[in-house]
Design a protein around this motif. Sequence first.
Motif, PDB file in Angstrom:
ATOM      1  N   GLY A 232       0.806  -1.217   0.000  1.00  0.00           N
ATOM      2  CA  GLY A 232       0.000   0.000   0.000  1.00  0.00           C
ATOM      3  C   GLY A 232       0.839   1.267   0.000  1.00  0.00           C
ATOM      4  O   GLY A 232       2.041   1.251   0.277  1.00  0.00           O
ATOM      5  N   PRO A 233       0.201   2.406  -0.325  1.00  0.00           N
ATOM      6  CA  PRO A 233       0.935   3.667  -0.426  1.00  0.00           C
ATOM      7  C   PRO A 233       1.354   4.215   0.934  1.00  0.00           C
ATOM      8  O   PRO A 233       0.681   3.992   1.946  1.00  0.00           O
ATOM      9  N   LEU A 234       2.465   4.934   0.942  1.00  0.00           N
ATOM     10  CA  LEU A 234       2.934   5.668   2.107  1.00  0.00           C
ATOM     11  C   LEU A 234       2.761   7.161   1.824  1.00  0.00           C
ATOM     12  O   LEU A 234       2.895   7.605   0.684  1.00  0.00           O
ATOM     13  N   THR A 235       2.485   7.927   2.870  1.00  0.00           N
ATOM     14  CA  THR A 235       2.257   9.358   2.711  1.00  0.00           C
ATOM     15  C   THR A 235       3.579  10.104   2.531  1.00  0.00           C
ATOM     16  O   THR A 235       4.553   9.858   3.243  1.00  0.00           O
ATOM     17  N   VAL A 236       3.603  10.993   1.556  1.00  0.00           N
ATOM     18  CA  VAL A 236       4.758  11.856   1.300  1.00  0.00           C
ATOM     19  C   VAL A 236       4.329  13.288   1.615  1.00  0.00           C
ATOM     20  O   VAL A 236       3.353  13.786   1.050  1.00  0.00           O
ATOM     21  N   ARG A 237       5.034  13.941   2.528  1.00  0.00           N
ATOM     22  CA  ARG A 237       4.719  15.314   2.907  1.00  0.00           C
ATOM     23  C   ARG A 237       5.694  16.272   2.223  1.00  0.00           C
ATOM     24  O   ARG A 237       6.910  16.043   2.238  1.00  0.00           O
ATOM     25  N   LEU A 238       5.140  17.334   1.649  1.00  0.00           N
ATOM     26  CA  LEU A 238       5.921  18.298   0.889  1.00  0.00           C
ATOM     27  C   LEU A 238       5.837  19.673   1.554  1.00  0.00           C
ATOM     28  O   LEU A 238       4.793  20.049   2.101  1.00  0.00           O
ATOM     29  N   THR A 239       6.930  20.429   1.497  1.00  0.00           N
ATOM     30  CA  THR A 239       6.938  21.788   2.037  1.00  0.00           C
ATOM     31  C   THR A 239       7.676  22.711   1.075  1.00  0.00           C
ATOM     32  O   THR A 239       8.534  22.279   0.294  1.00  0.00           O
ATOM     33  N   ALA A 240       7.328  23.995   1.147  1.00  0.00           N
ATOM     34  CA  ALA A 240       8.041  25.045   0.421  1.00  0.00           C
ATOM     35  C   ALA A 240       8.153  26.232   1.381  1.00  0.00           C
ATOM     36  O   ALA A 240       7.148  26.655   1.965  1.00  0.00           O
ATOM     37  N   GLU A 241       9.364  26.756   1.559  1.00  0.00           N
ATOM     38  CA  GLU A 241       9.549  27.849   2.503  1.00  0.00           C
ATOM     39  C   GLU A 241      10.676  28.769   2.056  1.00  0.00           C
ATOM     40  O   GLU A 241      11.440  28.444   1.147  1.00  0.00           O
ATOM     41  N   ASP A 242      10.735  29.935   2.714  1.00  0.00           N
ATOM     42  CA  ASP A 242      11.759  30.946   2.462  1.00  0.00           C
ATOM     43  C   ASP A 242      11.616  31.605   1.094  1.00  0.00           C
ATOM     44  O   ASP A 242      12.590  32.165   0.578  1.00  0.00           O
ATOM     45  N   PHE A 243      10.436  31.542   0.497  1.00  0.00           N
ATOM     46  CA  PHE A 243      10.172  32.296  -0.727  1.00  0.00           C
ATOM     47  C   PHE A 243       9.700  33.699  -0.339  1.00  0.00           C
ATOM     48  O   PHE A 243       8.895  33.852   0.583  1.00  0.00           O
ATOM     49  N   GLU A 244      10.169  34.696  -1.034  1.00  0.00           N
ATOM     50  CA  GLU A 244       9.892  36.084  -0.675  1.00  0.00           C
ATOM     51  C   GLU A 244       8.394  36.378  -0.684  1.00  0.00           C
ATOM     52  O   GLU A 244       7.675  36.065  -1.636  1.00  0.00           O
ATOM     53  N   ASN A 245       7.928  36.985   0.431  1.00  0.00           N
ATOM     54  CA  ASN A 245       6.526  37.374   0.587  1.00  0.00           C
ATOM     55  C   ASN A 245       5.556  36.204   0.502  1.00  0.00           C
ATOM     56  O   ASN A 245       4.385  36.373   0.132  1.00  0.00           O
ATOM     57  N   CYS A 246       6.043  35.017   0.838  1.00  0.00           N
ATOM     58  CA  CYS A 246       5.181  33.829   0.821  1.00  0.00           C
ATOM     59  C   CYS A 246       5.254  33.118   2.165  1.00  0.00           C
ATOM     60  O   CYS A 246       6.337  33.003   2.757  1.00  0.00           O
ATOM     61  N   GLU A 247       4.094  32.673   2.628  1.00  0.00           N
ATOM     62  CA  GLU A 247       4.078  31.851   3.826  1.00  0.00           C
ATOM     63  C   GLU A 247       4.518  30.428   3.465  1.00  0.00           C
ATOM     64  O   GLU A 247       4.484  30.031   2.312  1.00  0.00           O
ATOM     65  N   LYS A 248       4.918  29.700   4.489  1.00  0.00           N
ATOM     66  CA  LYS A 248       5.336  28.313   4.260  1.00  0.00           C
ATOM     67  C   LYS A 248       4.195  27.529   3.638  1.00  0.00           C
ATOM     68  O   LYS A 248       3.060  27.562   4.127  1.00  0.00           O
ATOM     69  N   GLY A 249       4.495  26.849   2.539  1.00  0.00           N
ATOM     70  CA  GLY A 249       3.491  26.056   1.851  1.00  0.00           C
ATOM     71  C   GLY A 249       3.642  24.574   2.140  1.00  0.00           C
ATOM     72  O   GLY A 249       4.734  24.097   2.471  1.00  0.00           O
TER      73      GLY A 249
END
Length: 242
Positions: free
Chosen positions: A131-148
């Motif tokens: 079965g599938p396992l969960t993959v968590r993704l993040t994006a951060e430190d982009f100018e004028n953007c909150e952590k995604g």
Amino acid sequence: MTAEFSPHGARRAAALLAAGFLLLACSLPLSLPAGLGGGSAEESGDADGAPASGGGEGQADAPEDYPPLPLTCPSDYTTASLTFNHDIKFGVEGMGRFGVTVSGTYKINIIHSISYTQGGERHGVSNIDTGPLTVRLTAEDFENCEKGTGTTSMHADVSGNCLDDTLTLIIKEYYEEGQVTMLCGEGDDKEEVPIPLPLKPLEEPRTITVSYSQLAAKGSANKFFPFSGMGGSGGWNYILIL
């Protein structure tokens, strides 16, 4: 002077980094043992995935406190646990960073390869869980953007063989397409910026080779494959428990 924020600019910068991730497929080490024509993997002896010293390429060595025991690969099916504990980050300083984490466990079967053949080849390792396992993704430190953040999934095929006292696992991971959504802008003028994140470069096969007797004596073995390229850090961590 402060430049005016543009969500399209943030989207373009993040998309360029994500697209650059595809180029890693040409530069990532295959993380195969030297005998199979690949690069080296760092040995980790702790469950937290921190690399430890000792051990040759592709071979997990037991501590000196555990002398070799008169054990060989099992003649009957034996169940083991393979835990995936990956934490990978990449990006460009001053532009932003992406993160990919995977956490989950598969049950696998191990048997002496002489006892089981398929298509004329000797096999001794197979999945129980698929079965599938969960993959968590993040994006951060982009100018004028909150952590995604974002989520996707992956599944793995685990194969290999167990001959005499040598257990070899071949792990192939398959990732679904991912996407990270950031909230970008200033004050009340904010909008969601979705960024597709290609994960195909993570699908290189990785091989783990251990002494079965030493694995039985210690109860577990850790293998850590470091991630490199494009400001990368972390890596793929596997914990095998017998």
